[in-house]
Scaffold this motif. Structure first.
Motif, mmCIF file in Angstrom:
data_model
loop_
_atom_site.group_PDB
_atom_site.id
_atom_site.type_symbol
_atom_site.label_atom_id
_atom_site.label_comp_id
_atom_site.label_asym_id
_atom_site.label_seq_id
_atom_site.Cartn_x
_atom_site.Cartn_y
_atom_site.Cartn_z
ATOM 1 N N LEU A 113 0.829 -1.210 0.000
ATOM 2 C CA LEU A 113 0.000 0.000 0.000
ATOM 3 C C LEU A 113 0.864 1.262 0.000
ATOM 4 O O LEU A 113 0.610 2.214 -0.741
ATOM 5 C CB LEU A 113 -0.932 -0.008 1.217
ATOM 6 N N LEU A 114 1.886 1.264 0.836
ATOM 7 C CA LEU A 114 2.744 2.455 0.913
ATOM 8 C C LEU A 114 3.469 2.676 -0.411
ATOM 9 O O LEU A 114 3.640 3.816 -0.861
ATOM 10 C CB LEU A 114 3.737 2.323 2.075
ATOM 11 N N ASP A 115 3.883 1.593 -1.064
ATOM 12 C CA ASP A 115 4.546 1.732 -2.366
ATOM 13 C C ASP A 115 3.601 2.287 -3.427
ATOM 14 O O ASP A 115 4.003 3.096 -4.261
ATOM 15 C CB ASP A 115 5.096 0.371 -2.830
ATOM 16 N N LEU A 116 2.349 1.832 -3.398
ATOM 17 C CA LEU A 116 1.368 2.341 -4.370
ATOM 18 C C LEU A 116 1.192 3.846 -4.211
ATOM 19 O O LEU A 116 1.134 4.591 -5.194
ATOM 20 C CB LEU A 116 0.014 1.674 -4.142
ATOM 21 N N GLY B 31 5.612 5.025 11.577
ATOM 22 C CA GLY B 31 6.894 5.195 10.899
ATOM 23 C C GLY B 31 6.794 5.720 9.478
ATOM 24 O O GLY B 31 7.778 5.732 8.749
ATOM 25 N N SER B 32 5.595 6.103 9.043
ATOM 26 C CA SER B 32 5.471 6.589 7.669
ATOM 27 C C SER B 32 5.939 8.038 7.583
ATOM 28 O O SER B 32 6.083 8.726 8.592
ATOM 29 C CB SER B 32 4.027 6.490 7.185
ATOM 30 N N ARG B 33 6.159 8.496 6.346
ATOM 31 C CA ARG B 33 6.622 9.860 6.166
ATOM 32 C C ARG B 33 5.487 10.842 5.911
ATOM 33 O O ARG B 33 5.711 11.984 5.537
ATOM 34 C CB ARG B 33 7.624 9.889 5.009
ATOM 35 N N TYR B 34 4.243 10.371 6.109
ATOM 36 C CA TYR B 34 3.099 11.256 5.924
ATOM 37 C C TYR B 34 2.827 12.060 7.190
ATOM 38 O O TYR B 34 3.015 11.561 8.298
ATOM 39 C CB TYR B 34 1.859 10.445 5.549
ATOM 40 N N ALA B 35 2.348 13.275 6.986
ATOM 41 C CA ALA B 35 1.979 14.106 8.133
ATOM 42 C C ALA B 35 0.752 13.520 8.827
ATOM 43 O O ALA B 35 0.546 13.728 10.030
ATOM 44 C CB ALA B 35 1.703 15.537 7.676
ATOM 45 N N GLY B 36 -0.042 12.764 8.076
ATOM 46 C CA GLY B 36 -1.213 12.127 8.662
ATOM 47 C C GLY B 36 -1.686 10.983 7.782
ATOM 48 O O GLY B 36 -1.547 11.046 6.572
ATOM 49 N N VAL B 37 -2.218 9.936 8.409
ATOM 50 C CA VAL B 37 -2.808 8.814 7.677
ATOM 51 C C VAL B 37 -4.181 8.548 8.276
ATOM 52 O O VAL B 37 -4.323 8.455 9.499
ATOM 53 C CB VAL B 37 -1.936 7.537 7.784
#
Lengths: 125, 125
Positions: A113-116, B31-37
């Motif tokens: 999902l993150l890659d998409l 750990g994602s690089r998004y400000a929000g999920v």
């Protein structure tokens, strides 16, 4: 052991969606260690789960892994697919038929999902 | 840039299925690089896509990636989700809203599926 894989999808009124599943089964077969890989549909499209299992048994399968191509663990995954598999187990008790976890349960979906999302961004800045 | 990720699922009458999506969004955030999920639902469950986008914009999003958690490229992926996104683009033209490819299109699904089947076999002999 002659082990086959049966990818089971819901089935759609859009034939192109069913064809997507058929192509996915074909790509799963490439280089796999299964004696055969095919798809079947819970409803609407053909072949049915019973017919899909029957064909694999006729082709010599001694063990079949049924893989539910479903995102949610609802009624289809919890009740409908097991019921159809159980029917075939009774008809062909010499064949071992296993049911894998449904797709949505796979922890490995997270990086997919993150890659998409990343592909659509180009570069996250 | 303040980029958010919005995971969009169909929405189910089974609240436990919707909760699965909410938990998935939570794990995507780690750990994602998004400000929000966050997650949103095309129908039945809450929040709607519009509400999900609105909340992220209110939280400061300047760019949002909408990620369709769908296996087939049917009407929902091709028409319904883009239509709702387009409505929000008109309301908030200063925010860039992108739509990623749907999950079912990912080539990376192949190893995920094979691993699920393999896990159920134990050891393929």
């Amino acid at each position: 052991m002659n082990t086959h894989l049966l990818l089971v999808a819901h089935g759609s009124r859009l034939e192109q969606a069913n064809d997507e599943i058929r192509r996915l089964a074909d790509t799963l077969a490439i280089g796999s260690r299964y004696a055969g890989v095919a798809c079947a549909f819970l409803e609407i499209a053909e072949p049915s789960i019973s017919d899909g299992l029957r064909r694999q048994i006729a082709a010599g399968a001694r063990r079949i892994v049924v893989l539910p191509y479903f995102l949610a663990a609802g009624r289809h995954v919890g009740i409908d697919i097991p019921a159809q598999v159980e029917g075939m187990r009774c008809q062909a008790p010499e064949v071992e038929i296993l049911i894998a976890e449904h797709l949505g349960s796979a922890a490995a979906m997270r990086p997919v999902l993150l890659d998409l999302a990343f592909d659509c961004l180009g570069e996250l800045s």
